[in-house]
Scaffold this motif. Structure first.
Motif, mmCIF file in Angstrom:
data_model
loop_
_atom_site.group_PDB
_atom_site.id
_atom_site.type_symbol
_atom_site.label_atom_id
_atom_site.label_comp_id
_atom_site.label_asym_id
_atom_site.label_seq_id
_atom_site.Cartn_x
_atom_site.Cartn_y
_atom_site.Cartn_z
ATOM 1 N N ASP A 31 -16.786 -1.554 0.388
ATOM 2 C CA ASP A 31 -15.733 -1.519 1.409
ATOM 3 C C ASP A 31 -14.391 -1.868 0.787
ATOM 4 O O ASP A 31 -14.302 -2.686 -0.130
ATOM 5 N N ARG A 32 -13.351 -1.288 1.359
ATOM 6 C CA ARG A 32 -12.008 -1.540 0.836
ATOM 7 C C ARG A 32 -11.478 -2.864 1.380
ATOM 8 O O ARG A 32 -11.657 -3.187 2.545
ATOM 9 N N MET B 119 -8.983 -5.066 2.905
ATOM 10 C CA MET B 119 -7.779 -5.059 3.725
ATOM 11 C C MET B 119 -7.007 -3.745 3.630
ATOM 12 O O MET B 119 -5.777 -3.730 3.597
ATOM 13 N N GLY B 120 -7.725 -2.675 3.598
ATOM 14 C CA GLY B 120 -7.078 -1.369 3.602
ATOM 15 C C GLY B 120 -6.512 -0.943 2.265
ATOM 16 O O GLY B 120 -5.848 0.082 2.169
ATOM 17 N N ARG C 58 3.791 0.362 2.844
ATOM 18 C CA ARG C 58 3.738 -0.676 3.863
ATOM 19 C C ARG C 58 3.260 -1.971 3.214
ATOM 20 O O ARG C 58 2.563 -1.944 2.196
ATOM 21 N N ARG C 59 3.645 -3.077 3.809
ATOM 22 C CA ARG C 59 3.464 -4.356 3.138
ATOM 23 C C ARG C 59 2.747 -5.366 4.039
ATOM 24 O O ARG C 59 3.019 -5.451 5.243
ATOM 25 N N GLN C 60 1.824 -6.105 3.453
ATOM 26 C CA GLN C 60 1.188 -7.239 4.129
ATOM 27 C C GLN C 60 1.494 -8.492 3.319
ATOM 28 O O GLN C 60 1.410 -8.457 2.095
ATOM 29 N N TYR D 205 -14.224 -4.723 -2.334
ATOM 30 C CA TYR D 205 -14.736 -6.083 -2.490
ATOM 31 C C TYR D 205 -15.414 -6.242 -3.847
ATOM 32 O O TYR D 205 -15.352 -7.297 -4.460
ATOM 33 N N LEU E 154 0.861 -1.180 0.000
ATOM 34 C CA LEU E 154 0.000 0.000 0.000
ATOM 35 C C LEU E 154 0.897 1.229 0.000
ATOM 36 O O LEU E 154 1.745 1.384 0.875
#
Lengths: 263, 436
Positions: free
Chosen positions: A124-125, A127-128, A59-61, A133, A51
């Motif tokens: 809705d977004r 996971m940020g 930042r990373r997931q 969706y 993101l």
């Protein structure tokens, strides 16, 4: 929660020529071809989400995402997060049914048990990220009217340019968009770009699919890089896929609360 | 058999089980090890100091979690905690094993053997059916990671149609984790008493605890059985548990008296717990709905005989998640109503920790502003005693894994009921946590 499956379904298309070269394909035919070619059984893949905000801060997931579609069109999906460290071990399971409410559970290691959760709104977004969706859900072609706008070159590749608009009040009500414009590679039916227009008719987001590569076990190449640029917030989300495992025979047991809670 | 002998046999047997399990698992030669953990520094100050009480906390905690995957069928998990409180030695733990168990997976069964935490129930904040593990009561308002592991054997069998049966048995006798007698959470202990030999003079009183270890004559094996199903958007289960009541209760015993003072030892009261439970969770559109019902009985104090206390508890809660699920802009609201009805009890009910909710509303609001910061407000309102407890908490993620939290515990309302005793225990807390 098989929105990602859907977008990959939409985007990852094998190299097939049109079945009837005498008659030009309609926009709906092209979209149907896209859908037909990308339906698959089960898949497990490493999933990295970056993101990037308007200042360029990233930042990373990281997670492993597993999904399965069974014979009765029930879709199973399981996310297991590995990074950042404070969300490590978090899991998210969804079972999406064609004709009844979905089952969804969230497992938080600190809680020590799974928690049944309610469904999300389409807008809705995810996971940020800049993917909603709705962007990631499977598309029911009958809910949209498609129009072939012509051909256009994107990144040096000739594409079909197709406009998709919701054709019924129910979809119009829940959708975050007035229309979408798809760019599909003419020779591969791959969607490599989508323009999203908000309810006011303004261009709000643009999607790019890149790094289309062959994957062992798959009859079709897979998109390894997905980028969503949010033009309203100057925010960008990038999904990297790696280490695809296709049709390895994952059973529905792998998509249970038991599996979700496995340490 | 005395408790020590029983305990020794259990530990020996359990050790054998671990070794056998380990050997079995190592045959597969696909071992992977995952280490993670957290380091946390905490400071707490009370707004109003009380003489002879511990009025501050400066504490460091290191938690290390190790997971060894031998293969798809066998895993070993351990969580080890070391905690040092500069003010309160009752909170100190060095190398405390919170959990350590083997997990064996069969096609239709999960088996866990070792020290573990097992959570039953579906409610979000107060779970009447979650009675398996003791709670760390060294601080009544410390809500995070406050469950303590119990040595046990548990198995879960999965049937067709998403049904399951869970059974657990534990011969171990976990001790209560109790607050320091000088803690702000221990009330009503006089600090001096008249000298019996010279009535006009007062003697100071020093408090301590007798051996907190329970005995098999007072409690005994814990065993539980639970059946559940997930179907048609519902999770439902019913359970029976025979175990130990872990809410702390004490009797005084005078240990010694001399010219320098009086030593009073607090003797823990252990009771057998019998619990029948039912719980459910479902969703309706964007709402989550959860509920639990538990009928409970407690034996005579320090005796396995008789039923001294009978009560039931039920709770119903609804929750709504706005925006998305994880990590970013998000609002979660949980509202829960708890009711406790006492059918038989020999002790006063109103100031009893076990019945501190009685008729209460709990509200939790989580507001994640963005990836980096969020605000949580927990609220408890006891409708009969009219106590109000608030815990506002502000969290900021400095880096991935590094979080700073500022929060407060505030009590107000009427000086009635259990919580009403603690008016004036308001405090603020700052903590720094690094997850790795």
């Amino acid at each position: 929660m098989n929105y990602l499956l859907s977008i990959i379904t939409l985007l990852s298309i094998s190299v097939f020529a049109p079945t009837n070269t005498d008659k030009p394909m309609s926009a709906k035919d092209i979209m149907a071809k896209n859908k037909q070619l990308t339906e698959s059984g089960d898949q497990a893949v490493n999933f990295t989400l970056d993101l990037i905000n308007k200042k360029g801060k990233k930042r990373r997931q990281e997670s492993i995402w597993t999904y399965l579609t069974d014979g009765s069109d029930v879709r199973y999906s399981l996310f297991r997060f590995h990074a950042p460290s404070d969300v490590k071990g978090t899991g998210f399971l969804s079972i999406e049914y064609p004709a009844k409410a979905d089952d969804r559970w969230l497992f938080l290691p600190a809680l020590g048990r799974s928690r049944r959760i309610s469904a999300n709104e389409k807008t809705d977004r995810f996971m940020g990220s800049d993917f909603t969706y709705e962007d990631l859900e499977r598309v029911n072609l009958v809910d949209y009217d498609y129009e072939l706008l012509g051909e256009e070159t994107v990144g040096g590749q000739v594409c079909y340019k197709i406009e998709g608009m919701p054709n019924n009040a129910a979809i119009k009500k829940v959708s975050g968009y007035s229309k979408r414009v798809f760019y599909l590679l003419k020779d591969q039916y791959q969607v490599i770009k989508i323009d999203y227009f908000n309810k006011k008719g303004e261009l709000s987001k643009t999607f790019f699919g890149k790094e289309i590569k062959e994957v062992a076990g798959s009859t079709s190449p897979k998109i390894h890089y997905m980028e969503m640029q949010n033009l309203e917030t100057n925010h960008t989300s990038i999904i990297h896929f790696s280490d695809f495992k296709i049709d390895t025979g994952i059973a529905t047991d792998a998509f249970s609360v038991r599996a979700l809670e496995k340490i | 058999m005395n408790s020590q002998g029983m305990r020794k046999r259990f530990l020996i047997g359990f050790g054998c089980w671990l070794i056998i399990g380990s050997c079995f698992a190592q045959k597969k030669e696909k071992i992977s090890i995952d280490l993670q953990g957290a380091l946390e520094l905490d400071h707490i100050s009370y707004f109003r100091e009380i003489a002879n009480k511990i009025n501050t906390r400066n504490e460091g905690t290191l938690v290390v979690k190790g997971i060894v995957n031998f293969d798809e069928e066998a895993t070993f998990k351990t969580v080890i905690e070391s905690r040092k409180d500069l003010q309160d030695p009752f909170r100190d733990r060095l190398g405390y094993v919170r959990e350590a168990y083997f997990h064996f997976v069969d096609r239709k069964m999960d088996v866990r053997a070792g020290k573990q935490i097992v959570n039953w129930g579906t409610a979000d904040m107060y779970n009447p059916n979650n009675n398996i593990n003791p709670i760390d009561y060294t601080d009544f308002f410390e809500l995070d990671d406050n469950q303590l592991g119990v040595w046990m054997f548990s198995a879960k069998r999965f049937h067709k149609d998403n049904k399951y049966t869970e059974v657990l048995i534990s011969p171990a006798l976990p001790t209560l984790a109790v607050p320091n007698p000088d803690s702000r959470w221990v009330l009503g202990l006089p600090r001096e008493m008249p000298n019996p030999l010279e009535v006009e003079k007062m003697l100071p009183i020093v408090y301590g605890y007798e051996d907190l270890q329970p005995d098999y004559k007072d409690v005994g094996l814990m065993f539980g059985l639970r059946n559940g199903i997930s179907a048609n958007n519902w999770d439902i289960s019913k359970s029976i548990l025979v175990g130990t009541n872990y809410t702390p209760s004490f009797a005084n015993s005078v240990q010694g008296i001399d010219s320098s003072g009086v030593q009073i030892r607090l003797r823990p009261v252990y009771q057998r717990l019998y619990a029948l439970g039912f719980d459910f969770a479902t969703t309706r559109k964007s709402l989550g709905i959860r509920g639990e019902l538990a009928l409970k009985g407690l034996s005579e104090p320090n005796s396995k005989k008789g039923i001294a206390t009978i009560y039931y508890e039920y709770t119903i809660g609804i929750d709504r998640t706005f925006s998305q699920l994880l990590f970013d802009k998000n609002v979660l609201v949980i509202l829960q109503w708890v009711r406790q009805r006492v059918l038989r009890e020999q002790q006063p009910v109103d100031n009893n920790i076990r019945f501190f909710l009685q008729n209460a509303l709990l509200l939790r609001t989580e507001w994640q502003f963005n990836y980096y910061s969020g605000f949580t407000l927990q609220t408890l309102y006891t409708l009969d005693a009219q106590n109000i407890y608030l815990r506002p908490s502000l969290k900021y993620r400095v880096l991935d894994g590094l979080t700073v939290t500022a929060q407060a515990d505030v009590l107000f309302g009427q000086p009635n009921g259990f919580l009403g005793q603690y008016l004036g225990n308001d405090r603020w807390q700052v903590s720094l946590k690094y997850d790795f």
